[in-house]
Design an enzyme around this catalytic site. Sequence first.
Site, PDB file in Angstrom:
ATOM      1  N   ASN A  62       0.765  -1.134   0.031  1.00 44.03           N
ATOM      2  CA  ASN A  62      -0.074  -0.153   0.209  1.00 44.03           C
ATOM      3  C   ASN A  62       0.662   1.236   0.020  1.00 44.03           C
ATOM      4  O   ASN A  62       1.833   1.269   0.615  1.00 44.03           O
ATOM      5  CB  ASN A  62      -1.175  -0.123   0.935  1.00 44.03           C
ATOM      6  N   GLU A  64       0.379   5.236   0.764  1.00 39.83           N
ATOM      7  CA  GLU A  64      -0.539   6.339   1.154  1.00 39.83           C
ATOM      8  C   GLU A  64      -0.146   7.721   0.624  1.00 39.83           C
ATOM      9  O   GLU A  64       0.926   7.985   0.002  1.00 39.83           O
ATOM     10  CB  GLU A  64      -0.799   6.309   2.406  1.00 39.83           C
ATOM     11  N   ASN A  65      -0.804   8.819   0.805  1.00 38.29           N
ATOM     12  CA  ASN A  65      -0.597  10.190   0.347  1.00 38.29           C
ATOM     13  C   ASN A  65      -1.408  11.105   1.459  1.00 38.29           C
ATOM     14  O   ASN A  65      -2.177  10.448   2.059  1.00 38.29           O
ATOM     15  CB  ASN A  65      -1.162  10.301  -0.986  1.00 38.29           C
ATOM     16  N   ALA A  66      -0.812  12.228   1.778  1.00 41.78           N
ATOM     17  CA  ALA A  66      -1.140  13.214   2.658  1.00 41.78           C
ATOM     18  C   ALA A  66      -2.594  13.499   2.039  1.00 41.78           C
ATOM     19  O   ALA A  66      -3.561  13.753   2.862  1.00 41.78           O
ATOM     20  CB  ALA A  66      -0.346  14.473   2.586  1.00 41.78           C
ATOM     21  N   CYS A  73      -4.205   0.748  -2.129  1.00 42.31           N
ATOM     22  CA  CYS A  73      -4.049  -0.378  -1.283  1.00 42.31           C
ATOM     23  C   CYS A  73      -3.122  -1.274  -2.304  1.00 42.31           C
ATOM     24  O   CYS A  73      -2.902  -1.249  -3.523  1.00 42.31           O
ATOM     25  CB  CYS A  73      -5.448  -1.311  -1.589  1.00 42.31           C
ATOM     26  N   GLU A  75      -3.276  -4.243  -3.035  1.00 46.74           N
ATOM     27  CA  GLU A  75      -3.956  -5.409  -4.147  1.00 46.74           C
ATOM     28  C   GLU A  75      -3.935  -4.484  -5.333  1.00 46.74           C
ATOM     29  O   GLU A  75      -3.778  -5.061  -6.666  1.00 46.74           O
ATOM     30  CB  GLU A  75      -5.128  -5.732  -3.733  1.00 46.74           C
ATOM     31  N   CYS A 112     -10.416  -4.938   0.415  1.00 44.98           N
ATOM     32  CA  CYS A 112     -11.610  -3.686   0.827  1.00 44.98           C
ATOM     33  C   CYS A 112     -12.379  -3.843  -0.367  1.00 44.98           C
ATOM     34  O   CYS A 112     -12.258  -4.530  -1.319  1.00 44.98           O
ATOM     35  CB  CYS A 112     -10.772  -2.445   0.930  1.00 44.98           C
ATOM     36  N   CYS A 115     -11.102  -2.969  -3.966  1.00 49.57           N
ATOM     37  CA  CYS A 115     -10.011  -3.934  -4.522  1.00 49.57           C
ATOM     38  C   CYS A 115     -10.652  -5.274  -4.858  1.00 49.57           C
ATOM     39  O   CYS A 115     -10.504  -5.742  -5.826  1.00 49.57           O
ATOM     40  CB  CYS A 115      -8.935  -4.222  -3.382  1.00 49.57           C
TER      41      CYS A 115
HETATM   42 ZN   LIG Z   1      -8.437  -2.111  -1.112  1.00 49.71          ZN
END
Ligand SMILES: [Zn+2]
Length: 161
Positions: A62, A64-66, A73, A75, A112, A115
């Site tokens: 995964n 992420e970003n601010a 994700c 996946e 999730c 995904c």
């Molecule tokens: Zn996901």
Amino acid sequence: MKKIQEKFEYEVYDSVNELTESDAWLLNEARDVTQSAYAPYSHFQVGAVAKMANGQIVAGSNQENASFPVGLCAERVLLASAGSLYPKVPIETIAISYQGNNGGSDHPVAPCGICRQALHEFEERVKQPVRLVLAGMEGKIIVINGAHQLLPLAFSSKELR
Ligand SMILES: [Zn+2]
């Protein structure tokens, strides 16, 4: 009116030792790949590793970003890589593992909703189900013989034809 019941079946294993050699290897790779996650906000590090039908291995973690919705994700990072590197090649199995915020990682976590949608379309695209091997760093392992089972009545490309 009639009622329709959809059946969902999956396998539960007590330990890696019960898995096939190939699944056990893939799961251990996924556990390692959690280390490459960029998760400074959730501190929830996910690793996914795929065995492609052509024998190649593709990994994702995964990112992420601010600006939170920008994050991806593991996946979907994996599916984008697999589709870019080896277009039209099916994925046989994806192993997914994670490390939680508090260090706990003792049960399987499933993909999730977004995904699940992405996995569903990947399967449709290459016309082959994707097996999923889900587990934490320890504890029980779940094997699902087709990611589409996680998304009954899915919206698909058929609706857009
Ligand atoms: Zn996901």
